[in-house]
Design an enzyme around this catalytic site. Structure first.
Site, short mmCIF file in Angstrom:
data_model
loop_
_atom_site.label_atom_id
_atom_site.label_comp_id
_atom_site.label_asym_id
_atom_site.label_seq_id
_atom_site.Cartn_x
_atom_site.Cartn_y
_atom_site.Cartn_z
N GLY A 46 -13.23 4.35 2.35
CA GLY A 46 -14.04 4.90 2.96
C GLY A 46 -14.67 4.45 4.48
N GLN A 51 -18.67 1.67 11.47
CA GLN A 51 -17.54 1.31 12.58
C GLN A 51 -16.42 1.97 13.65
OE1 GLN A 51 -16.12 1.66 8.24
NE2 GLN A 51 -14.44 -0.24 8.50
N CYS A 91 -10.78 -3.84 4.35
CA CYS A 91 -11.95 -2.98 5.04
C CYS A 91 -11.08 -2.77 6.28
CB CYS A 91 -13.16 -4.03 5.59
SG CYS A 91 -14.19 -3.22 6.98
N LEU A 92 -11.80 -1.92 6.97
CA LEU A 92 -10.79 -1.16 8.07
C LEU A 92 -10.83 -1.93 9.52
CD1 LEU A 92 -10.83 2.27 7.34
CD2 LEU A 92 -8.54 0.92 7.13
N HIS A 133 -19.90 -1.82 -0.37
CA HIS A 133 -19.21 -1.94 1.07
C HIS A 133 -19.95 -0.98 2.13
CE1 HIS A 133 -15.28 -3.29 3.36
NE2 HIS A 133 -16.38 -2.02 3.77
N GLU A 134 -19.92 -0.51 2.62
CA GLU A 134 -20.15 1.17 3.23
C GLU A 134 -21.67 0.69 3.88
OE1 GLU A 134 -17.93 1.77 4.62
OE2 GLU A 134 -16.59 1.78 3.72
N HIS A 137 -22.22 -2.05 6.06
CA HIS A 137 -22.13 -1.97 7.32
C HIS A 137 -23.01 -1.03 8.08
CE1 HIS A 137 -17.42 -2.31 7.62
NE2 HIS A 137 -17.31 -1.87 7.01
O1 GNR Z 1 -10.16 1.24 2.79
C1 GNR Z 1 -11.57 0.28 1.78
N1 GNR Z 1 -10.58 -0.07 0.87
C2 GNR Z 1 -11.70 -0.68 0.22
C3 GNR Z 1 -10.93 -1.67 -1.01
C4 GNR Z 1 -11.58 -2.74 -1.73
C5 GNR Z 1 -13.73 -2.66 -1.33
C6 GNR Z 1 -14.05 -1.63 0.08
C7 GNR Z 1 -12.88 -0.78 0.61
S1 GNR Z 1 -13.44 -0.20 2.62
C8 GNR Z 1 -12.43 0.24 2.49
C9 GNR Z 1 -12.81 0.61 4.00
C10 GNR Z 1 -13.49 0.77 5.12
O2 GNR Z 1 -13.67 -0.45 5.97
N2 GNR Z 1 -14.91 0.68 4.78
O3 GNR Z 1 -16.16 0.54 5.49
NI NI Z 2 -15.28 -1.47 6.00
#
Ligand code: GNR
Ligand code: NI
Length: 167
Positions: A46, A51, A91-92, A133-134, A137
């Site tokens: 995601g 980001q 998270c990236l 999660h997204e 953000h």
């Molecule tokens: O790549 C991602 N893997 C992930 C693994 C477990 C829970 C959430 C994520 S999201 C993350 C990519 C990211 O940072 N999205 O904002």
């Molecule tokens: Ni993230």
């Protein structure tokens, strides 16, 4: 298409609140294509516009094995949350850090697609985690904000140390 640079925690721009998208035009669709390319290249499941320092309510997600089921959510709103699950998140924007976070098991999300059409998606498991999660953000939150102060401090120190080594 273009790869976009990803902001790293604790960059203060990750705390900005994303604004709703008005007209869904070619510039929005181009941003979605660039975000998708950036997510696939990372690789990640995601990516939120926040980001890549664009403070608009846009996220891309692909949790499929084949990496061929792209979802683009514009102006997403969670209208129902059910149950709970706990899974390791990464998270990236917080590279190399993985911690357990508690999330709802099932979400119903309303959004607009790249054609401006209104859609509702009911998701569970990893897709539900990724949506939550997204959307965090877009509201200026990273998964680290769900952890204890002690863990947050340790993560900040670890990333600062990594940055020194990489520099
Ligand atoms: O790549 C991602 N893997 C992930 C693994 C477990 C829970 C959430 C994520 S999201 C993350 C990519 C990211 O940072 N999205 O904002
Ligand atoms: Ni993230």
């Amino acid at each position: 298409m273009a790869l976009l640079p990803i902001l790293r925690f604790p960059d203060p721009r990750l705390k900005k609140i994303a604004a709703p998208v008005g007209e869904i035009d070619d510039s929005v669709r181009r941003l979605i294509a660039d975000m998708a390319e950036t997510m696939y290249e990372a690789p990640g499941i995601g990516l939120a516009a926040t980001q890549v320092d664009v403070h608009k309510q846009i996220v891309v997600i692909d949790v499929s094995e084949g990496r061929n089921e792209l979802l683009a959510l514009i102006n997403p709103r969670i209208d129902d949350l059910q149950g709970q699950q706990e899974g390791e998140e990464g998270c990236l924007s917080v590279p190399g850090i993985f911690e357990k976070v508690e999330r709802a098991e099932r979400v119903s999300v309303h959004f607009q697609d790249g054609d401006g059409q209104h859609q509702t998606l009911v998701a569970e498991g990893l897709l539900a985690v990724c949506i939550q999660h997204e959307l965090d953000h877009l509201n200026g939150k990273v998964f680290v904000d769900h952890l204890s102060q002690l863990k947050q401090t340790r993560i900040r120190n670890k990333l600062a140390k990594q940055a020194r080594v990489t520099a």
